[in-house]
Design a protein around this motif. Structure first.
Motif, PDB file in Angstrom:
ATOM      1  N   TYR A  44       0.844  -1.195   0.000  1.00  0.00           N
ATOM      2  CA  TYR A  44       0.000   0.000   0.000  1.00  0.00           C
ATOM      3  C   TYR A  44       0.884   1.253   0.000  1.00  0.00           C
ATOM      4  O   TYR A  44       1.862   1.340   0.738  1.00  0.00           O
ATOM      5  CB  TYR A  44      -0.887   0.017   1.239  1.00  0.00           C
ATOM      6  N   THR A  59       0.259  -2.934   4.904  1.00  0.00           N
ATOM      7  CA  THR A  59      -1.109  -2.482   5.163  1.00  0.00           C
ATOM      8  C   THR A  59      -1.170  -0.971   5.004  1.00  0.00           C
ATOM      9  O   THR A  59      -0.145  -0.282   5.048  1.00  0.00           O
ATOM     10  CB  THR A  59      -1.581  -2.855   6.584  1.00  0.00           C
ATOM     11  N   MET A 116     -12.732   2.894   8.150  1.00  0.00           N
ATOM     12  CA  MET A 116     -12.226   2.202   6.966  1.00  0.00           C
ATOM     13  C   MET A 116     -13.349   2.131   5.934  1.00  0.00           C
ATOM     14  O   MET A 116     -14.312   1.393   6.083  1.00  0.00           O
ATOM     15  CB  MET A 116     -11.755   0.792   7.340  1.00  0.00           C
ATOM     16  N   SER A 159     -12.815   1.417   2.650  1.00  0.00           N
ATOM     17  CA  SER A 159     -12.429   0.232   1.888  1.00  0.00           C
ATOM     18  C   SER A 159     -10.974  -0.042   2.241  1.00  0.00           C
ATOM     19  O   SER A 159     -10.379   0.691   3.029  1.00  0.00           O
ATOM     20  CB  SER A 159     -12.587   0.471   0.377  1.00  0.00           C
ATOM     21  N   ASP A 160     -10.384  -1.090   1.660  1.00  0.00           N
ATOM     22  CA  ASP A 160      -8.992  -1.380   2.023  1.00  0.00           C
ATOM     23  C   ASP A 160      -8.028  -0.342   1.457  1.00  0.00           C
ATOM     24  O   ASP A 160      -6.858  -0.305   1.831  1.00  0.00           O
ATOM     25  CB  ASP A 160      -8.585  -2.787   1.581  1.00  0.00           C
ATOM     26  N   THR A 161      -8.521   0.553   0.577  1.00  0.00           N
ATOM     27  CA  THR A 161      -7.665   1.604   0.031  1.00  0.00           C
ATOM     28  C   THR A 161      -8.203   3.009   0.333  1.00  0.00           C
ATOM     29  O   THR A 161      -7.787   3.983  -0.291  1.00  0.00           O
ATOM     30  CB  THR A 161      -7.511   1.451  -1.495  1.00  0.00           C
ATOM     31  N   TYR A 168      -9.463   5.491   3.780  1.00  0.00           N
ATOM     32  CA  TYR A 168      -9.715   5.717   5.203  1.00  0.00           C
ATOM     33  C   TYR A 168     -10.126   7.168   5.432  1.00  0.00           C
ATOM     34  O   TYR A 168      -9.697   8.078   4.704  1.00  0.00           O
ATOM     35  CB  TYR A 168      -8.449   5.454   6.027  1.00  0.00           C
ATOM     36  N   LYS A 193      -2.790   0.214  -4.205  1.00  0.00           N
ATOM     37  CA  LYS A 193      -2.363  -1.121  -3.789  1.00  0.00           C
ATOM     38  C   LYS A 193      -1.786  -1.832  -5.000  1.00  0.00           C
ATOM     39  O   LYS A 193      -2.435  -1.987  -6.026  1.00  0.00           O
ATOM     40  CB  LYS A 193      -3.550  -1.921  -3.235  1.00  0.00           C
TER      41      LYS A 193
END
Length: 211
Positions: free
Chosen positions: A40, A79, A153, A155-157, A159, A210
């Protein structure tokens, strides 16, 4: 003869099973290796920092943002939060924008608030991550203090971080008084009291790539 064929068949079956198991293990290891290589990295040009200040005793919000943020020490990590830990940034005060149609608010804040403090051409800071806890260490007016952050959060990409800045922690009381004096009429509520709050809500929307 039959006994020999039976032993041979068993040996072939055992060999085939062992090969399949080895193939499965290899495939699993390959997947783990692919996952481990995903890193990331913060997208600095897609990071947005905004704030909400307050005026009058009714605590009316005045929103704004900073159009520029300079990122340093951006390092890829396993991460998103690890990629933020230790990240240094600088926010030029000149990039302040409150979308005031009169065009008078931003110059007043720049001159009478930031201008009343020490070395505030740039608000600098460091993002800290300790497990799941996040905070900002901000240097302003010659003082350094920390702001705890609540994280969301998306999504995972993506914040979102929220915190509250108590300006007293940066000895900015005189700067608040300076701004309130020049904005006295605008910061006066129905009760006839002029007030500029020392509490400022801050928000940061951060995007990551990512790879």
């Amino acid at each position: 003869m039959k006994k020999t064929l039976l032993i041979l068949s068993f040996a072939i079956g055992l060999f085939s099973y062992s090969c399949k198991e080895a193939k499965k293990e290899t495939t699993s290891e390959e997947k783990e290796a692919v996952t481990a290589t995903e890193m990331y990295t913060i997208l600095s040009d897609s990071t947005n920092v905004s704030f909400t200040a307050y005026k009058t005793t009714d605590k009316l919000p005045v929103g704004g943002t900073f159009k520029a943020i300079n990122i340093k020490n951006a390092t890829p990590a396993a991460t998103a939060l690890e990629a933020l830990n230790g990240l240094e940034f600088g926010i030029p005060v000149s990039s302040l924008f409150t979308n005031d149609p009169t065009g008078t608010r931003d110059p007043k804040i720049t001159e009478f608030f930031f201008g009343a403090m020490k070395n505030t051409e740039l608000i600098s800071g460091t993002f800290k991550v300790d497990g799941e806890a996040c905070s900002l260490e901000i240097e302003m007016n010659g003082e350094t203090s920390s702001i705890p952050l609540e994280k969301t959060m998306n999504s995972d990409t993506s914040y979102t971080f929220n915190g509250v800045m108590d300006l007293k922690n940066w000895n900015a009381t005189d700067a608040i008084a300076s701004l309130n004096k020049v904005c006295e009429a605008l910061h006066t509520g129905k009760d006839g009291v002029s007030k500029t709050w020392d509490e400022v809500a801050i928000k940061a929307d951060v995007l990551f790539a990512k790879k």
